[in-house]
Design an enzyme around this catalytic site. Structure first.
Site, PDB file in Angstrom:
ATOM      1  N   ASP A 158      -8.660   5.283   1.178  1.00 11.43           N
ATOM      2  CA  ASP A 158      -7.533   4.350   1.059  1.00 11.43           C
ATOM      3  C   ASP A 158      -7.476   3.838  -0.376  1.00 11.43           C
ATOM      4  O   ASP A 158      -7.713   2.647  -0.629  1.00 11.43           O
ATOM      5  CB  ASP A 158      -7.743   3.201   2.050  1.00 11.43           C
ATOM      6  CG  ASP A 158      -6.551   2.258   2.107  1.00 11.43           C
ATOM      7  OD1 ASP A 158      -6.713   1.131   2.605  1.00 11.43           O
ATOM      8  OD2 ASP A 158      -5.447   2.643   1.640  1.00 11.43           O
ATOM      9  N   HIS A 170      -3.420   4.150   5.559  1.00 10.47           N
ATOM     10  CA  HIS A 170      -3.988   4.479   4.265  1.00 10.47           C
ATOM     11  C   HIS A 170      -2.891   4.715   3.265  1.00 10.47           C
ATOM     12  O   HIS A 170      -1.810   5.171   3.604  1.00 10.47           O
ATOM     13  CB  HIS A 170      -4.822   5.765   4.364  1.00 10.47           C
ATOM     14  CG  HIS A 170      -6.021   5.604   5.228  1.00 10.47           C
ATOM     15  ND1 HIS A 170      -7.087   6.437   5.152  1.00 10.47           N
ATOM     16  CD2 HIS A 170      -6.324   4.710   6.179  1.00 10.47           C
ATOM     17  CE1 HIS A 170      -7.998   6.070   6.022  1.00 10.47           C
ATOM     18  NE2 HIS A 170      -7.554   5.026   6.667  1.00 10.47           N
ATOM     19  N   THR A 171      -3.211   4.438   2.005  1.00 14.38           N
ATOM     20  CA  THR A 171      -2.252   4.748   0.943  1.00 14.38           C
ATOM     21  C   THR A 171      -2.053   6.250   0.899  1.00 14.38           C
ATOM     22  O   THR A 171      -3.022   7.001   0.772  1.00 14.38           O
ATOM     23  CB  THR A 171      -2.818   4.308  -0.421  1.00 14.38           C
ATOM     24  OG1 THR A 171      -3.192   2.941  -0.329  1.00 14.38           O
ATOM     25  CG2 THR A 171      -1.775   4.470  -1.506  1.00 14.38           C
ATOM     26  N   THR A 172      -0.804   6.710   1.045  1.00 17.05           N
ATOM     27  CA  THR A 172      -0.561   8.144   0.992  1.00 17.05           C
ATOM     28  C   THR A 172       0.175   8.535  -0.274  1.00 17.05           C
ATOM     29  O   THR A 172       0.023   9.642  -0.760  1.00 17.05           O
ATOM     30  CB  THR A 172       0.265   8.600   2.209  1.00 17.05           C
ATOM     31  OG1 THR A 172       1.395   7.743   2.312  1.00 17.05           O
ATOM     32  CG2 THR A 172      -0.546   8.521   3.486  1.00 17.05           C
TER      33      THR A 172
END
Lengths: 252, 264
Positions: A135, A31-33
């Site tokens: 995400d 996932h985009t963090t």
């Protein structure tokens, strides 16, 4: 998956197909963090002939001013103008998605075009759905256009929050430029001429360059009117740093 | 020896015909007539009900004319159950478009999606075609008022006046004769309309006229008819499905063109 649908033995008519409920497992989902290469504020407001928008030409890599000729304003078809701040790779993904949308429209070849309202809805849906999956596309979008004589200016962000207004600014612009725009533009959007609009916009971008530590004085501006989208070439704002000499403290 | 080639929809006969599709169209030619007439201010749809009984709850019984969307209304001819499936599908398609694009679905796109579905059943799956033809009357901001006719094969075309169901060829020839064909092409800023010289009034009158000649009962009455119009109100499409009282009013208004029973 798409080709399986056309197999004459297996063929199931389009409206009877049910997609499998279980997603294929390729391992843990990434996932985009956090955003990596980022663009800062976008500023936009309605004026007499349409909407005017500006963003600087910088894509930062943290505190490094890495890419200094970046385009953060884009045209979607003939009718819609899009400005973006936040993660640039997520923006590029959105660009590809919008490109597909336009290709579909071209293929349909039926004289219909997607209006700004529709592009806005598509982007909003994508952004909200991504956030729901945990995400997100780490961006704030400013979408502008003239639909059937009506000026439309909207905002969508990584949470899927949407709103429309006479003036919109993302990032630091929301703190530094928005008050200027509210004072000078709100309530008189149909009076502001293009000349005045450019002056107001340049002033907002100048203030942002003075105060936003992740900005650049090289900017692009764009306008969208009933005639379509026009994005300018980059130009540099004039700034005056004389006051710097009079600063005391912090190593002077 | 047509029999050999008509049990499977997915094969051609030696003469290059698809018998099942043709048989479907045959079924429709025995169904209640539906007429559509385009005018510059709107479209009229009128249909003959075949199921008539004093016991029928008229106001709740929609047999022929259905709203697909805020901007499209359709008349059906053929198998009612088949028609219901297609209507439900079309309504869902139109709503999905609205959800995705925050704009009403363009009329032709809706008709095309419907027809692509019908065509699928003539080429794949070993299932029979839908025994339904549609007359779709709609409005969108790019092309204004449009009337589309579609058949079980999945063909569709745009018409100024059209007819499906029983006696359709009769009706079509009357429409051809009586429709005021001189037109001016008008191009507005966003709306390209083919400027038909027919007014709504002309269209209603013509519809009544044609109905009276093609429906073979003694007297036209609201019991036998369903009526709808689509026009613009304040720049937005407005669909009006007439009640039996309103139908009676229309028939009264144009009774001069309705052939009286004794002279038939």
């Amino acid at each position: 998956q798409g080709l399986d649908d056309m197999d004459p033995i297996e063929f199931r008519l389009p409206h009877t197909i049910q997609r499998p409920a279980v997603a294929p497992s390729h391992g843990p989902k990434a996932h985009t963090t956090r955003p990596i290469v980022t663009g800062t504020s976008v500023v936009a407001f309605k004026y007499k002939d349409g909407i005017i928008m500006a963003a600087d030409c910088l894509a930062s890599y943290g505190s490094l001013a890495r890419y200094r000729n970046e385009k953060r304003l884009m045209a979607v078809g003939e009718t819609t103008l899009l400005g973006v701040s936040g993660d640039m790779s997520d923006f590029q993904h959105m660009q590809h998605t919008l490109e597909s949308l336009l290709t579909q429209e071209y293929d349909m070849d039926d004289g219909q075009t997607l209006g700004t309202k529709s592009v806005y809805k598509c982007i909003s849906n994508i952004m909200y759905n991504r956030r729901t999956k945990g995400d997100p596309l780490w961006n704030s979008y400013v979408i502008a256009g003239v639909d059937n004589g009506q000026k439309m200016l909207g905002y969508v962000d990584l949470y899927g929050t949407t709103y429309q207004s006479t003036s919109i600014a993302t990032g630091y612009g929301g703190h530094l430029a928005q008050p200027i725009l509210r004072r000078l533009v709100e309530g008189r959007e149909d009076e502001v001429t293009e000349e005045e609009a450019v002056q107001i916009l340049d002033e907002c971008m100048r203030v942002l360059f003075y105060r936003d530590a992740r900005s650049l004085s090289k900017i692009r501006r764009a306008k969208v009117t009933a005639q379509g989208v026009e994005i300018s070439e980059p130009y540099t704002l004039e700034t005056n740093w004389d006051f710097a000499e009079s600063i005391t403290g912090y190593g002077s | 020896m047509a029999r050999r080639y008509d049990s499977r929809t997915t094969i051609f006969s030696p003469e290059g015909r698809l018998y099942q599709v043709e048989y479907a169209m045959e079924a429709i030619s025995h169904a209640g007539t539906v007429i559509g007439v385009l005018s510059k201010d709107g479209i009229v749809l009128a249909a003959e009900r075949q199921a008539t009984s004093n016991l029928l709850e008229q106001s709740l019984d929609n047999e022929k004319i259905y709203e697909m969307n805020d901007n499209v209304v359709a008349g059906v001819a053929g198998h009612a159950a088949d028609a219901n499936t297609l209507i439900n599908q079309s309504r869902a398609i139109a709503q999905r478009y609205l959800l995705k694009y925050d704009s009403p679905m363009p009329v032709e796109q809706l008709v095309r999606r419907l027809c692509d579905m019908k065509q699928g059943y003539t080429q794949y799956g070993g299932l029979r075609p839908f025994g339904v033809s549609f007359l779709c009357a709609g409005w969108d901001s790019t092309f204004g008022f449009q009337l589309y006719q579609s058949d079980p094969a999945g063909n569709y075309s745009s018409w100024k006046a059209a007819c499906i169901g029983e006696n359709y060829s009769n009706a079509q020839s009357i429409l051809k004769q009586e429709y005021k064909d001189e037109e001016k092409e008008e191009a507005g800023p966003n709306v390209r309309t083919v400027g038909s010289q027919m007014t709504m009034d002309d269209a209603l009158k013509l519809t009544c006229q044609v109905l009276s000649k093609t429906i073979d009962t003694a007297k036209l009455s609201s019991k036998k008819l369903e009526f709808a119009t689509i026009t613009l109100k304040a720049g937005k499409p407005f669909i009006h499905v007439y009640t039996s009282t309103e139908i009676d009013e229309v028939l009264k208004k144009y009774e001069s063109v309705i052939k009286p029973a004794d002279s038939q």
